[in-house]
Design a protein around this motif. Structure first.
Motif, mmCIF file in Angstrom:
data_model
loop_
_atom_site.group_PDB
_atom_site.id
_atom_site.type_symbol
_atom_site.label_atom_id
_atom_site.label_comp_id
_atom_site.label_asym_id
_atom_site.label_seq_id
_atom_site.Cartn_x
_atom_site.Cartn_y
_atom_site.Cartn_z
ATOM 1 N N GLY A 147 -19.232 70.133 65.358
ATOM 2 C CA GLY A 147 -18.731 70.769 64.145
ATOM 3 C C GLY A 147 -17.265 71.132 64.266
ATOM 4 O O GLY A 147 -16.681 71.116 65.360
ATOM 5 N N ASP A 270 -21.311 78.916 63.999
ATOM 6 C CA ASP A 270 -22.506 79.031 63.155
ATOM 7 C C ASP A 270 -22.159 79.410 61.713
ATOM 8 O O ASP A 270 -22.969 80.002 61.003
ATOM 9 N N VAL A 272 -19.816 77.893 58.063
ATOM 10 C CA VAL A 272 -19.017 76.813 57.475
ATOM 11 C C VAL A 272 -17.701 77.360 56.935
ATOM 12 O O VAL A 272 -16.908 76.620 56.369
ATOM 13 N N ARG A 316 -19.619 69.364 46.610
ATOM 14 C CA ARG A 316 -19.955 69.671 48.010
ATOM 15 C C ARG A 316 -18.934 70.617 48.626
ATOM 16 O O ARG A 316 -19.274 71.558 49.346
ATOM 17 N N ARG A 320 -19.602 74.471 49.908
ATOM 18 C CA ARG A 320 -19.339 74.881 51.298
ATOM 19 C C ARG A 320 -18.375 76.048 51.353
ATOM 20 O O ARG A 320 -18.573 77.004 52.119
ATOM 21 N N THR A 447 -28.074 78.288 47.937
ATOM 22 C CA THR A 447 -28.116 77.496 49.172
ATOM 23 C C THR A 447 -27.787 78.352 50.388
ATOM 24 O O THR A 447 -28.310 78.130 51.475
ATOM 25 N N ASN A 452 -28.589 77.402 54.389
ATOM 26 C CA ASN A 452 -28.036 76.053 54.499
ATOM 27 C C ASN A 452 -26.697 76.125 55.228
ATOM 28 O O ASN A 452 -25.764 76.769 54.762
ATOM 29 N N LYS A 453 -26.578 75.455 56.368
ATOM 30 C CA LYS A 453 -25.344 75.448 57.162
ATOM 31 C C LYS A 453 -24.663 74.076 57.145
ATOM 32 O O LYS A 453 -23.743 73.827 57.913
ATOM 33 N N SER A 454 -25.109 73.191 56.261
ATOM 34 C CA SER A 454 -24.565 71.839 56.262
ATOM 35 C C SER A 454 -23.116 71.835 55.788
ATOM 36 O O SER A 454 -22.705 72.672 54.987
ATOM 37 N N TRP A 455 -22.361 70.849 56.290
ATOM 38 C CA TRP A 455 -20.948 70.727 55.957
ATOM 39 C C TRP A 455 -20.753 69.901 54.692
ATOM 40 O O TRP A 455 -19.971 70.249 53.815
ATOM 41 N N GLY A 456 -21.462 68.789 54.599
ATOM 42 C CA GLY A 456 -21.300 67.891 53.459
ATOM 43 C C GLY A 456 -20.180 66.901 53.699
ATOM 44 O O GLY A 456 -19.088 67.276 54.117
#
Length: 468
Positions: A147, A270, A272, A316, A320, A447, A452-456
């Motif tokens: 990350g 941990d 974004v 996205r 984020r 989210t 939700n920890k996704s970056w996209g």
């Protein structure tokens, strides 16, 4: 209370909210106009020529995290290597890219595997190979994916200089940008970190890692973002910096003292919103230590970036960004309304909690309550006009003011056609684009609550294709 009374009360509450939000922003604009005017006058006696060759300017390590950046990475690194600064190095961190980022860098800059050791002062994912160049002052750290925050920490460990400048891999710096962003730290030991302005490169002409012709884009979406960036940086961050309550330095372009970042544990992996979280943590640490150091913003060391040109990618990004904001505010919630944290606790944190974090929900509820009140005949024409002025009219004024502030003081856009186009987009963004952003940010709250920890994926077209 009747249904009609409830709807009327909600509408009056939302009206007061919009008046408070835009009134606060008008105050920030007034402060920003004064600060940028002073900055423009001081530039006449900047002394950049002397600084560029000074032996006293501390050396800088440019930290460039890269993940699948083959579209822009060569142009960006070339712009970094051509910077006008006495002593600096470029540290690129390949964070497990799945494209040809490493191969392209090795080919274009003659990088070879090296036995150079990295002092592991921060915990990161394993480093696989360190590449160095015989001709350029740069190194490439190839590591396992962890990350962006993890990549930044690896770069900080590899950095050999006392100042670090963290830069996105899709950014192009102007030749004197490093001098301008470093100057507050050169001139005063009481400056802990500095942020520079990020501008939109879409539509501009880029040659050999330099923006050679500043233009707006032929496409609508990037132009809306130009107005947003001008408003956020010129008005917002300049004002917050003057109030000593700056909570964010863009991850695309920010300078820190290496020792300070290592002392607070580096970037958190941990979240974004690692850029805002680090700055807020530094502010917290400075005030807990009763330090006189400040975190400041400078309005004209320019970094150019490619912004999303599709709604899908923009959604996205904004999702984020908002999740990062919420995470930072939750993590540092104990600072809210605490006098010991000065203007950060008493102004900055409340603003971001009540106007930025929950603002999208309040705004959307306001539009719904307003439409319902009109449909049921509860609201009269006088209130409807007042609501429109508070919710939309002041927003238009603020956006146009940001464009005018750019033209009056910094003058990056030299064509009248570009200024007319930006003024038009400053008006148009309030009729659909702004509401769409509010909707995306409201969904981001959901989210975030789902952890939700996704970056996209942020798809790049490349600087050499602008036109977009």
């Amino acid at each position: 209370m009747t249904v009609e009374g409830l709807i009327l009360a909600i509408n009056y509450g939302i009206l007061c909210y919009f008046l408070g939000l835009n009134g606060f922003y008008l105050a920030l604009y007034a402060i920003s106009f004064r600060e940028i005017s002073d900055y423009a006058r001081r530039e006449v006696f900047s002394g950049f020529a002397e600084m560029a060759v000074s032996k006293y300017a501390p050396a800088v390590s440019l930290i460039v995290p890269a993940f699948n950046e083959e579209a822009n990475i060569v142009a960006s690194v070339r712009s970094f290597l051509a910077l006008n600064y006495p002593r600096f190095e470029v540290v690129v961190i390949n964070d497990g890219s799945k494209d040809r980022t490493v191969e392209i860098l090795r080919e274009k800059f003659g990088l070879k595997a090296s036995d150079q050791r990295i002092q592991q002062e921060l915990e990161t994912q394993p480093v696989n190979v360190v590449y160095t160049s015989a001709t350029e002052n740069m190194l490439l750290v190839d590591k396992t994916n962890g990350g962006k925050a993890d990549a930044l920490n690896a770069g900080i460990c590899a950095a050999r200089h006392p100042l670090i400048c963290c830069i996105d891999a899709d950014v192009i710096l102007e030749e004197d940008a490093l001098l301008r962003v470093a100057r507050p730290m050169i001139e005063s030991s009481d400056v802990a970190a500095v942020g520079g302005i990020v501008r939109v490169a879409n539509g501009c002409t880029v040659e050999a890692g330099r923006v050679t012709d500043v233009k707006t884009s032929p496409r609508s979406l990037p132009n809306f973002q130009i107005v947003e960036y001008l408003r956020a940086f010129l008005a917002g961050r300049t004002g917050w910096s003057s109030l000593n309550a700056l909570l964010i330095i863009s991850g695309a372009f920010g300078m820190f003292r290496r020792r300070d970042v290592v002392a607070v544990g580096g970037y958190l992996s941990d979240t974004v919103g690692e850029d805002m979280e680090l700055v807020t943590r530094l502010q917290r640490t400075l005030r807990n230590d009763k330090s006189r150091e400040r975190i400041v913003f400078v309005p004209d060391p320019v970094a150019w970036t490619e912004v999303p040109s599709s709604l899908r990618v923009l959604r996205r990004q904004r999702d984020r960004w908002h999740r990062g904001l919420l995470d930072t505010l939750h993590h540092h919630r104990s600072m809210l309304f605490k006098p010991r944290y000065g203007t950060v606790g008493l102004l900055g944190m409340p603003y971001f909690v009540f106007f930025e974090a929950v603002g999208p929900v309040i705004e959307l509820v306001g539009y719904l309550a307003f439409a319902t009140g009109l449909f049921l005949g509860i609201l009269d024409i006088g209130f409807a006009l007042a609501f429109f002025v508070a919710a939309v009219g002041l927003g238009i004024i603020l956006s146009i003011a940001a464009v005018l502030l750019e033209e009056m003081r910094l003058r990056r856009y030299h064509r009248w056609s570009d200024l007319v186009r930006l003024t038009a987009y400053a008006v148009l963004e309030n009729f659909g684009y702004r509401q769409l952003n509010a909707l995306w940010r409201a969904f981001a709250i959901l989210t975030y609550l789902r952890k939700n920890k996704s970056w996209g994926a942020m798809e790049r077209q490349g600087f050499d294709r602008h036109g977009n």
